[in-house]
Design an enzyme around this catalytic site. Structure first.
Site, PDB file in Angstrom:
ATOM      1  N   ARG A  39      23.406  48.341 -13.351  1.00 31.57           N
ATOM      2  CA  ARG A  39      22.689  49.508 -12.816  1.00 31.57           C
ATOM      3  C   ARG A  39      22.505  49.432 -11.303  1.00 31.57           C
ATOM      4  O   ARG A  39      22.456  50.468 -10.644  1.00 31.57           O
ATOM      5  CB  ARG A  39      21.327  49.632 -13.490  1.00 31.57           C
ATOM      6  CG  ARG A  39      21.482  50.128 -14.898  1.00 31.57           C
ATOM      7  CD  ARG A  39      20.161  50.412 -15.535  1.00 31.57           C
ATOM      8  NE  ARG A  39      20.360  51.191 -16.745  1.00 31.57           N
ATOM      9  CZ  ARG A  39      19.559  51.140 -17.803  1.00 31.57           C
ATOM     10  NH1 ARG A  39      18.516  50.359 -17.792  1.00 31.57           N
ATOM     11  NH2 ARG A  39      19.807  51.889 -18.846  1.00 31.57           N
ATOM     12  N   LEU A  63      10.784  49.373 -13.833  1.00 32.00           N
ATOM     13  CA  LEU A  63      11.447  48.287 -14.543  1.00 32.00           C
ATOM     14  C   LEU A  63      10.552  47.956 -15.738  1.00 32.00           C
ATOM     15  O   LEU A  63       9.376  47.630 -15.561  1.00 32.00           O
ATOM     16  CB  LEU A  63      11.620  47.062 -13.630  1.00 32.00           C
ATOM     17  CG  LEU A  63      12.588  45.961 -14.116  1.00 32.00           C
ATOM     18  CD1 LEU A  63      12.993  45.059 -12.959  1.00 32.00           C
ATOM     19  CD2 LEU A  63      12.041  45.118 -15.249  1.00 32.00           C
ATOM     20  N   LYS A 200      21.563  56.333 -37.372  1.00 33.90           N
ATOM     21  CA  LYS A 200      20.807  57.282 -38.180  1.00 33.90           C
ATOM     22  C   LYS A 200      21.157  58.732 -37.920  1.00 33.90           C
ATOM     23  O   LYS A 200      21.326  59.146 -36.774  1.00 33.90           O
ATOM     24  CB  LYS A 200      19.317  57.117 -37.867  1.00 33.90           C
ATOM     25  CG  LYS A 200      18.733  55.804 -38.311  1.00 33.90           C
ATOM     26  CD  LYS A 200      17.239  55.940 -38.167  1.00 33.90           C
ATOM     27  CE  LYS A 200      16.516  54.641 -38.186  1.00 33.90           C
ATOM     28  NZ  LYS A 200      15.304  54.772 -37.366  1.00 33.90           N
ATOM     29  N   GLY A 355      23.301  54.733 -25.547  1.00 34.55           N
ATOM     30  CA  GLY A 355      23.224  53.367 -25.032  1.00 34.55           C
ATOM     31  C   GLY A 355      24.184  52.414 -25.709  1.00 34.55           C
ATOM     32  O   GLY A 355      24.918  51.679 -25.041  1.00 34.55           O
ATOM     33  N   GLY A 378      18.744  57.630 -23.785  1.00 35.72           N
ATOM     34  CA  GLY A 378      17.914  58.723 -24.286  1.00 35.72           C
ATOM     35  C   GLY A 378      18.161  60.018 -23.534  1.00 35.72           C
ATOM     36  O   GLY A 378      18.204  61.101 -24.118  1.00 35.72           O
TER      37      GLY A 378
HETATM   38  P1  ADP Z   1      23.845  55.121 -29.413  1.00 40.79           P
HETATM   39  O1  ADP Z   1      22.900  54.125 -28.779  1.00 40.79           O
HETATM   40  O2  ADP Z   1      25.196  55.074 -28.817  1.00 40.79           O
HETATM   41  O3  ADP Z   1      23.262  56.482 -29.473  1.00 40.79           O
HETATM   42  P2  ADP Z   1      22.926  54.411 -32.022  1.00 40.79           P
HETATM   43  O4  ADP Z   1      21.742  53.717 -31.437  1.00 40.79           O
HETATM   44  O5  ADP Z   1      22.683  55.664 -32.750  1.00 40.79           O
HETATM   45  O6  ADP Z   1      24.052  54.633 -30.925  1.00 40.79           O
HETATM   46  O7  ADP Z   1      23.627  53.450 -33.079  1.00 40.79           O
HETATM   47  C1  ADP Z   1      24.123  52.200 -32.774  1.00 40.79           C
HETATM   48  C2  ADP Z   1      23.878  51.222 -33.853  1.00 40.79           C
HETATM   49  O8  ADP Z   1      24.379  51.704 -35.089  1.00 40.79           O
HETATM   50  C3  ADP Z   1      24.586  49.941 -33.602  1.00 40.79           C
HETATM   51  O9  ADP Z   1      23.632  48.921 -33.429  1.00 40.79           O
HETATM   52  C4  ADP Z   1      25.446  49.710 -34.831  1.00 40.79           C
HETATM   53  O10 ADP Z   1      25.437  48.368 -35.266  1.00 40.79           O
HETATM   54  C5  ADP Z   1      24.779  50.585 -35.840  1.00 40.79           C
HETATM   55  N1  ADP Z   1      25.709  50.970 -36.897  1.00 40.79           N
HETATM   56  C6  ADP Z   1      26.865  51.630 -36.783  1.00 40.79           C
HETATM   57  N2  ADP Z   1      27.469  51.748 -37.973  1.00 40.79           N
HETATM   58  C7  ADP Z   1      26.685  51.158 -38.884  1.00 40.79           C
HETATM   59  C8  ADP Z   1      26.752  50.966 -40.268  1.00 40.79           C
HETATM   60  N3  ADP Z   1      27.800  51.416 -40.977  1.00 40.79           N
HETATM   61  N4  ADP Z   1      25.734  50.311 -40.877  1.00 40.79           N
HETATM   62  C9  ADP Z   1      24.697  49.854 -40.166  1.00 40.79           C
HETATM   63  N5  ADP Z   1      24.568  50.011 -38.853  1.00 40.79           N
HETATM   64  C10 ADP Z   1      25.550  50.654 -38.200  1.00 40.79           C
HETATM   65 MG    MG Z   2      21.099  53.134 -29.500  1.00 43.97          MG
END
Ligand code: ADP
Ligand code: MG
Length: 655
Positions: A39, A63, A200, A355, A378
């Site tokens: 960053r 921070l 999720k 992230g 976020g």
């Molecule tokens: P981002 O930060 O890019 O928005 P998320 O926080 O929604 O992404 O999701 C990332 C997490 O989802 C990772 O830690 C990954 O391990 C988990 N993940 C992805 N696929 C699966 C799965 N099939 N089962 C459990 N966890 C998963």
């Molecule tokens: Mg995430």
């Protein structure tokens, strides 16, 4: 269309530039050293631009989450050291972000110097977006540069609050985020393919619903897929499913059909019994389903192939959420393959948000190969959800930040007979449209106002009188009262015009009485203030304005002030042909706003409209109305002619 000002539009030489950076970096728990400086590196282009162009860079950041208290664990001191070695120039660290020590350090700065202030979240006022704190932060600077996209979804003092006081422009990082993510939500090139994954469904509902309106295809991977698959009646074993989101998943599938969006779910998955490296794993076809005791942890090879096909003709791709548990190599193939496919799409704009998704693309070393990896976790999600972003909305718009409705008012003074006034009003009625984005007001003589009222009654042009006496009726030869004006649907009254002050000897006290009377009768005063040349040259401009305002407002409460419009008319510029420079006018008006902020609060100082008056013409109006604090004009001579219509058009182009 108005456009956000950029760093390139701003003169930086000699300017004190308050730069909101995102130095929210991880620190090593034992040594306290910066353990990942991505960053800091990302902010270098903006910092270098500022110092190379002779600005004084005053950096401010948060921070961690110190919860509004000074906590050495979250000090930016180590960040200053790292920045210094990265940028190869001295970086002065100040152990506070407001107050005397900061002021002193800033006053010692030379052009091209760099200062890093202490963690802004050591003050709880930061996250509360406290107006006084914002004012104090901004008081040490001339310009605000916001390069912290990571906080753009939050309304805090150091990104949003200070923009009330300073012109706020995006840094290079922020600008790229706005351009790329803005394009993805506003005018993507088609075919537009969205890839969603991650943990999720519930985290991504907003993103799905917003992008369903725009995308041609949505590919689903990650744990999220199992909620959709279960909604379709497939067996998903022990995979991560959000039971309470199954109905929602069904609705989304239905909506996609209605909107003709191709919704692509995986056809196979990599399963294991444990989320652990080396755990026994295999690929299963999703028609057969995931057996009990097993979890789906990645998309399978047939799905990768299917997704690749669905991506091949894409012109825009947004990817949010990993395809599997990419942190463990055994379950990273899906995520890596999709990342490689994106990196190979030379004809498409490829944008990564989120992230963990950004962490994934970095892990595979492909960040440089895609069009954009968003730095805001976020913040990028909220932007993809189509939410309003306070940290972007607060950026200054080219042509001034006009949160206030503009007004063009014509003071006809002692000109035009009743017949001439009616004729001219007729001309205005036919030349000025009825759907104005700005307020248009004319001030004929009291003798003409009834006739003008008659002509303008069905138009959007409003009218007022140039003077009243602050009694309702009585032995006041030659005067008219505010109470009489209700018969004529008059809305505005000029009060305290310099000609009344200087030719007719009106005192500040009488002006104050007039304002009260105007307000009492439900009319809007346009309260004129301004200094003479003599006063300006004696360095008394601010003092004179302050006296006029304090006396004019004496006895008025906040609700009264909400109904007042102010006109700043430097006396030396009225009828002389001398026009104040836009900077001179803006400076005086900023002073007036600050004074109002101290008397009645920041909200009011932000909403009160302040017009400029004095030798306005079509040739100079553009540059005046472009200033941040100028909300329109009180026009003298040029309001008697066709040029008034041009002035209205200029204001319209800024509305
Ligand atoms: P981002 O930060 O890019 O928005 P998320 O926080 O929604 O992404 O999701 C990332 C997490 O989802 C990772 O830690 C990954 O391990 C988990 N993940 C992805 N696929 C699966 C799965 N099939 N089962 C459990 N966890 C998963
Ligand atoms: Mg995430």
């Amino acid at each position: 269309m108005s456009k956000t000002l950029t760093l390139k539009d701003i003169d930086l030489a000699g300017k004190r530039v308050l730069v909101r950076v995102d130095f929210n970096v991880p620190l090593d728990k034992e040594t306290g050293e910066v353990s990942d400086d991505t960053r800091i590196v990302a902010a270098l282009p903006t910092i270098n631009e500022i110092i190379e162009r002779g600005g004084k860079a005053i950096l401010v950041s948060h921070l961690g989450r110190p919860k509004g208290k000074r906590d050495p664990k979250y000090s930016l001191e180590k960040v200053a050291e790292r920045l210094q070695s990265l940028i190869g120039k001295p970086v002065t660290f100040v152990p506070d972000c407001i107050g005397e020590e900061v002021e002193k350090a800033v006053s010692k700065m030379n052009n091209g110097d760099i200062l890093l202030l202490e963690n802004v979240r050591f003050y709880s006022e930061e996250e509360k977006n406290d107006p006084d704190f914002s004012r104090r932060l901004s008081s040490i600077a001339d310009i605000h540069v916001n390069d912290a996209f990571g906080t753009a979804h939050r309304s805090h003092a150091s990104n949003v609050g200070v923009a009330r006081y300073l012109t706020s422009v995006p840094g290079f990082l922020m600008q790229k985020e706005i351009e790329m993510l803005g394009m993805a939500i506003e005018n993507p090139e088609h075919p537009y393919v969205v890839i969603l994954g991650g943990a999720k469904v519930s985290d991504k509902i907003g993103v799905i619903t917003n992008l369903l309106e725009k995308a041609d295809r949505i590919l689903i991977g990650g744990a999220m897929m199992f909620t959709f698959l279960k909604a379709q009646g497939k067996s998903v074993g022990d995979s991560l499913v959000e039971e309470d989101k199954i109905d929602l998943a069904r609705e989304i599938l239905q909506k996609a059909r209605e909107k003709n969006v191709e919704f692509v779910l995986p056809v196979d998955t990599v399963i294991a019994k444990e989320i652990a490296a080396g755990s026994e794993s295999k690929v299963v076809d999703l028609e057969e389903g995931v057996p009990a005791g097993w979890k789906g942890l990645d998309i399978g090879p047939s799905t990768i192939e299917l997704f690749n096909k669905k991506l091949s003709d894409a012109k825009t791709v947004v990817w949010n959420g990993p395809m599997g548990v990419f942190e463990i190599d055994d379950f990273a193939k899906g995520t890596e393959s999709i990342a490689r496919t994106l990196a190979s799409l030379n004809d498409a704009v490829t944008i990564i948000g989120g992230g963990d998704s950004a962490a994934a693309i970095n892990k595979f070393g492909l960040a440089e190969k895609v069009s954009h990896v968003s730095t805001g976790g976020g913040a990028s999600l909220e932007m993809l959800e189509g939410k309003e972003m306070p940290g972007i909305k607060s950026l200054s718009i080219e042509g001034g930040k006009k949160k206030r409705r503009l007004m063009v008012a014509g003071n006809w003074k002692m000109n035009k007979s009743p017949n001439e006034a009616r004729m001219f009003a007729g001309f205005l009625a036919s030349s000025i449209g009825n759907e104005n984005a700005v307020d248009v007001v004319v001030f004929p003589t009291s003798l003409s106002v009834a006739g003008v009222a008659d002509i303008l009654k069905d138009t959007s042009i409003k009218f007022g009188v140039q003077n009243i006496y602050p009694a309702d009726s009585g032995a006041f030869t030659g005067e008219i009262s505010a109470s009489m004006l209700s018969d004529l649907a008059v809305e505005y009254v000029l009060v305290g015009h310099s000609e009344r002050r200087h030719i007719f000897g009106e005192t500040c006290e009488l002006t104050g009485e007039k304002i009260k009377s105007v307000l009492k009768h439900g009319l809007t005063p346009i309260f004129c203030v301004g200094e003479t040349l003599e006063e300006r040259e004696a360095g008394r401009m601010k003092e004179v304005l302050e006296t006029q305002i304090r006396k004019g407002f004496s006895g008025l409460g906040k609700s009264d002030l909400e109904r007042i419009i102010i006109a700043y008319e430097p006396v030396w510029a009225i009828g002389t042909g001398v026009v104040a420079s836009p900077e001179q006018a803006d400076e005086a008006m900023k002073f007036i706003r600050d004074l109002i902020a101290s008397l009645y609060g920041v909200d009011l100082s932000e909403s009160v409209r302040i017009l400029y008056g004095g030798s306005i013409k079509p040739e100079n109006f553009e540059s005046l109305i472009s200033m941040e604090n100028i909300d329109g004009g009180l026009v003298g001579g040029a309001s008697l002619q066709e040029s008034f219509v041009q002035l209205v058009a200029i204001a319209e182009s800024h509305a």
